[in-house]
Design a protein around this motif. Structure first.
Motif, PDB file in Angstrom:
ATOM      1  N   ASP A  17      11.028 -49.111 -14.558  1.00 15.45           N
ATOM      2  CA  ASP A  17      12.402 -48.832 -14.993  1.00 15.45           C
ATOM      3  C   ASP A  17      13.038 -50.161 -15.383  1.00 15.45           C
ATOM      4  N   LEU A  18      13.114 -50.413 -16.678  1.00 21.20           N
ATOM      5  CA  LEU A  18      13.635 -51.686 -17.166  1.00 21.20           C
ATOM      6  C   LEU A  18      15.153 -51.790 -17.050  1.00 21.20           C
ATOM      7  N   PHE A  19      15.810 -50.684 -16.689  1.00 19.33           N
ATOM      8  CA  PHE A  19      17.249 -50.723 -16.449  1.00 19.33           C
ATOM      9  C   PHE A  19      17.566 -50.733 -14.951  1.00 19.33           C
ATOM     10  N   ASP A  20      16.567 -50.957 -14.118  1.00 18.93           N
ATOM     11  CA  ASP A  20      16.771 -51.064 -12.671  1.00 18.93           C
ATOM     12  C   ASP A  20      17.393 -52.418 -12.362  1.00 18.93           C
ATOM     13  N   LEU A  21      18.645 -52.420 -11.961  1.00 11.22           N
ATOM     14  CA  LEU A  21      19.350 -53.682 -11.741  1.00 11.22           C
ATOM     15  C   LEU A  21      18.726 -54.501 -10.619  1.00 11.22           C
ATOM     16  N   ASP A  22      18.083 -53.838  -9.669  1.00  8.90           N
ATOM     17  CA  ASP A  22      17.429 -54.583  -8.592  1.00  8.90           C
ATOM     18  C   ASP A  22      16.283 -55.437  -9.111  1.00  8.90           C
ATOM     19  N   LEU A  23      15.681 -55.015 -10.211  1.00  4.31           N
ATOM     20  CA  LEU A  23      14.588 -55.778 -10.797  1.00  4.31           C
ATOM     21  C   LEU A  23      15.055 -57.171 -11.214  1.00  4.31           C
ATOM     22  N   TYR A  24      16.336 -57.292 -11.549  1.00  7.76           N
ATOM     23  CA  TYR A  24      16.891 -58.557 -12.028  1.00  7.76           C
ATOM     24  C   TYR A  24      17.713 -59.262 -10.945  1.00  7.76           C
ATOM     25  N   SER A  26      17.494 -59.009  -7.573  1.00  6.39           N
ATOM     26  CA  SER A  26      16.712 -59.505  -6.435  1.00  6.39           C
ATOM     27  C   SER A  26      15.216 -59.457  -6.688  1.00  6.39           C
ATOM     28  N   GLY A  27      14.810 -58.988  -7.854  1.00  7.18           N
ATOM     29  CA  GLY A  27      13.400 -58.790  -8.133  1.00  7.18           C
ATOM     30  C   GLY A  27      12.823 -59.811  -9.083  1.00  7.18           C
ATOM     31  N   ASP A  28      11.737 -59.400  -9.740  1.00  7.84           N
ATOM     32  CA  ASP A  28      10.961 -60.323 -10.562  1.00  7.84           C
ATOM     33  C   ASP A  28      10.390 -59.556 -11.753  1.00  7.84           C
ATOM     34  N   PRO A  29      11.069 -59.563 -12.898  1.00  5.51           N
ATOM     35  CA  PRO A  29      10.583 -58.784 -14.042  1.00  5.51           C
ATOM     36  C   PRO A  29       9.413 -59.411 -14.778  1.00  5.51           C
ATOM     37  N   HIS A  30       9.099 -60.679 -14.510  1.00  8.28           N
ATOM     38  CA  HIS A  30       8.068 -61.343 -15.309  1.00  8.28           C
ATOM     39  C   HIS A  30       6.691 -60.693 -15.205  1.00  8.28           C
ATOM     40  N   PRO A  31       6.217 -60.274 -14.019  1.00  3.61           N
ATOM     41  CA  PRO A  31       4.940 -59.559 -13.982  1.00  3.61           C
ATOM     42  C   PRO A  31       4.964 -58.265 -14.794  1.00  3.61           C
ATOM     43  N   VAL A  32       6.126 -57.613 -14.846  1.00  2.00           N
ATOM     44  CA  VAL A  32       6.268 -56.392 -15.652  1.00  2.00           C
ATOM     45  C   VAL A  32       6.123 -56.725 -17.128  1.00  2.00           C
ATOM     46  N   TRP A  33       6.832 -57.747 -17.576  1.00  2.00           N
ATOM     47  CA  TRP A  33       6.742 -58.139 -18.989  1.00  2.00           C
ATOM     48  C   TRP A  33       5.347 -58.625 -19.341  1.00  2.00           C
ATOM     49  N   ASP A  34       4.709 -59.354 -18.403  1.00  2.92           N
ATOM     50  CA  ASP A  34       3.333 -59.798 -18.646  1.00  2.92           C
ATOM     51  C   ASP A  34       2.427 -58.595 -18.915  1.00  2.92           C
ATOM     52  N   ALA A  35       2.567 -57.567 -18.077  1.00  2.00           N
ATOM     53  CA  ALA A  35       1.738 -56.368 -18.229  1.00  2.00           C
ATOM     54  C   ALA A  35       2.075 -55.628 -19.515  1.00  2.00           C
ATOM     55  N   MET A  36       3.339 -55.586 -19.888  1.00  2.00           N
ATOM     56  CA  MET A  36       3.735 -54.908 -21.120  1.00  2.00           C
ATOM     57  C   MET A  36       3.166 -55.617 -22.337  1.00  2.00           C
ATOM     58  N   ARG A  37       3.238 -56.953 -22.359  1.00  2.00           N
ATOM     59  CA  ARG A  37       2.679 -57.681 -23.505  1.00  2.00           C
ATOM     60  C   ARG A  37       1.185 -57.417 -23.643  1.00  2.00           C
ATOM     61  N   PRO A 392      19.963 -69.567  -3.659  1.00  2.00           N
ATOM     62  CA  PRO A 392      20.531 -69.081  -4.928  1.00  2.00           C
ATOM     63  C   PRO A 392      20.804 -67.575  -4.860  1.00  2.00           C
ATOM     64  N   GLU A 393      21.815 -67.144  -5.579  1.00  2.00           N
ATOM     65  CA  GLU A 393      22.097 -65.714  -5.734  1.00  2.00           C
ATOM     66  C   GLU A 393      22.035 -65.386  -7.217  1.00  2.00           C
ATOM     67  N   HIS A 394      21.285 -64.344  -7.545  1.00  4.50           N
ATOM     68  CA  HIS A 394      21.038 -64.018  -8.942  1.00  4.50           C
ATOM     69  C   HIS A 394      22.012 -62.952  -9.448  1.00  4.50           C
ATOM     70  N   LEU A 395      22.333 -63.056 -10.706  1.00  2.00           N
ATOM     71  CA  LEU A 395      23.251 -62.133 -11.365  1.00  2.00           C
ATOM     72  C   LEU A 395      22.638 -60.740 -11.418  1.00  2.00           C
ATOM     73  N   ARG A 396      23.438 -59.750 -11.118  1.00  2.00           N
ATOM     74  CA  ARG A 396      22.979 -58.371 -11.148  1.00  2.00           C
ATOM     75  C   ARG A 396      23.254 -57.796 -12.547  1.00  2.00           C
ATOM     76  N   SER A 397      22.328 -58.078 -13.443  1.00  2.00           N
ATOM     77  CA  SER A 397      22.501 -57.673 -14.839  1.00  2.00           C
ATOM     78  C   SER A 397      21.143 -57.612 -15.505  1.00  2.00           C
ATOM     79  N   TYR A 398      20.924 -56.602 -16.335  1.00  2.00           N
ATOM     80  CA  TYR A 398      19.683 -56.581 -17.116  1.00  2.00           C
ATOM     81  C   TYR A 398      19.902 -57.154 -18.510  1.00  2.00           C
ATOM     82  N   PHE A 399      21.098 -57.636 -18.801  1.00  2.00           N
ATOM     83  CA  PHE A 399      21.400 -58.214 -20.098  1.00  2.00           C
ATOM     84  C   PHE A 399      21.460 -59.739 -20.041  1.00  2.00           C
ATOM     85  N   ILE A 400      22.112 -60.285 -19.022  1.00  2.00           N
ATOM     86  CA  ILE A 400      22.212 -61.728 -18.857  1.00  2.00           C
ATOM     87  C   ILE A 400      21.410 -62.142 -17.629  1.00  2.00           C
TER      88      ILE A 400
END
Length: 416
Positions: A17-24, A26-37, A392-400
């Motif tokens: 779910d690329l719109f899952d805000l937790d992925l951004y 508190s999570g880590d989308p890079h393994p997801v993008w790696d797999a998608m590429r 660090p605290e990360h922004l809860r956003s899938y856009f920024i």
């Protein structure tokens, strides 16, 4: 969003779910993008409410989507928060307009923001950045991410014609637009946050224009220059000026702070890179490019297919929404070897697409590059070491992609 990926892991692309805000947040989308590429360079997702979109993640495909307005239009909305509801300002708002009108509005503004034009601002920017860094000189914890939110306003406020008393309010409003789900900026629901911030920003520009017209004040500011733009030979209406001014305020404020904090974090985590840049200031322009690639603060942009389009080994149907993932394109191993390594000597770092690509390439890129170069020149000249002083605290956003907090402690550099 973590900028340094965790350990490699298996990814079920069917359940992503690329719109899952937790992925951004508190999570880590890079393994997801790696797999998608690698396995699904054109990925289709249907949200629980029935909205659907396609994603491209490879550098080549991202550039094609952003670069060809005849295949992929901006005139239904360009950010994922508009998915499922066409942008009411499409065809008027500069960011939601295709050429030729987009070019007719953009060109006269761009002439004020060329590398040559902004060069005259360097001394002023350097003074601003020295004042910005001054509170860190005593070695006490300094929340770089929180304070950096105001840095673009400090730099661009005079250029835009915005008085200092309004900077903090406008920074807060632009953050609400781009991260309406983050608890630091949310007011009620996400929809309410977007509605309030949009209304307040547009109203601000309208009142700014009305005041200038009433008083007859003239200056060389970018907002005042917008009042004289004449696409197709006709002046912009007040509504068009307000919407384009809103777009300029967003562009000026929302990405540079996160490039600053994310790049500083990368240097803290890699003291050998910090030392290398400090020993050779000639590396700083490339440090800026690698920082832009690494942070990819504008994580994605959205377009709509005009007709059926074949891309990434599949087909996007006519009128289908497609999200071009900047954060993935800038880690494409086919272009950037060992992409998850932060390397200020990377030979092709400047091929990053953090500023976008094509007709909508960021109009303020020369000013952003100048600001970032001066920032890191001053940082590396002033401080001998920097370390984390908290989590660090990360922004809860899938856009920024960015941070809301990055506490640091810096030690002044000893001069011979």
């Amino acid at each position: 969003m973590r900028l340094t990926p965790g350990p490699a892991r298996a990814v079920d692309l069917g359940g992503v779910d690329l719109f899952d805000l937790d992925l951004y947040g508190s999570g880590d989308p890079h393994p997801v993008w790696d797999a998608m590429r690698a396995k699904a360079p054109l990925h289709h997702q249907v949200l629980p409410d029935g909205r659907e979109f396609w994603s491209v993640t490879r550098h080549e495909d991202v550039c094609r989507v952003l670069g060809d307005h005849r295949e992929f239009t901006s005139e239904r909305g360009t950010v994922p928060t508009h998915l499922g509801q066409d942008d009411v300002a499409a065809g008027v708002l500069m960011t939601s307009t295709d050429p030729p009108r987009h070019t007719e509005v953009r060109r006269p503004l761009g002439s004020k923001l060329t590398a040559r034009a902004v060069k005259s601002w360097e001394d002023s920017i350097r003074g601003t950045i020295r004042r910005f860094l001054e509170p860190a000189l005593d070695g006490e914890p300094f929340d770089l991410a929180e304070r950096a939110l105001l840095l673009p306003a400090m730099v661009t406020g005079p250029l835009l014609g915005i008085p200092e008393k309004d900077w903090a309010e406008l920074v807060q409003l632009t953050a609400m637009v781009t991260a309406p789900s983050d608890p630091h900026f949310r007011l009620g629901s996400e929809a309410a946050t977007l509605a309030i911030s949009h209304h307040e920003l547009v109203t601000y520009v309208k009142e700014w224009v009305n005041h200038r017209r009433a008083t007859g004040d003239e200056d060389d500011s970018l907002l005042h220059h917008l009042m004289s733009v004449r696409p197709g030979g006709a002046p912009l209406t007040d509504e068009e000026i307000a919407l384009d001014g809103y777009s300029i305020l967003l562009g000026a404020n929302v990405t540079t702070p996160h490039t600053v904090s994310g790049t500083v974090q990368a240097l803290i985590e890699r003291p050998e890179q910090f030392a290398k840049a400090q020993a050779d200031p000639g590396l700083i322009p490339n440090l800026v490019e690698e920082g832009l690639r690494w942070t990819s603060a504008a994580c994605n942009f959205m377009r709509y297919a005009v007709d059926d389009v074949q891309i990434g080994g599949g087909t996007i149907p006519a009128r289908g929404a497609v999200v071009a993932w900047i954060g993935s394109a800038n880690r494409d191993e086919s272009l950037f070897p060992d992409p998850h390594t932060f390397d200020i000597t990377r030979a092709n770092a400047k091929r990053q697409v953090a500023f976008g690509f094509g007709p909508h390439f960021c109009i303020g890129a020369p000013l952003a590059r100048l600001t970032l170069r001066v920032f890191f020149e001053e940082l590396l000249q002033t401080f001998g070491s920097i370390e984390l002083a908290g989590e660090p605290e990360h922004l809860r956003s899938y856009f920024i992609a960015g941070m809301t907090h990055l506490p640091i402690a810096a030690q002044k550099r000893l001069t011979p």
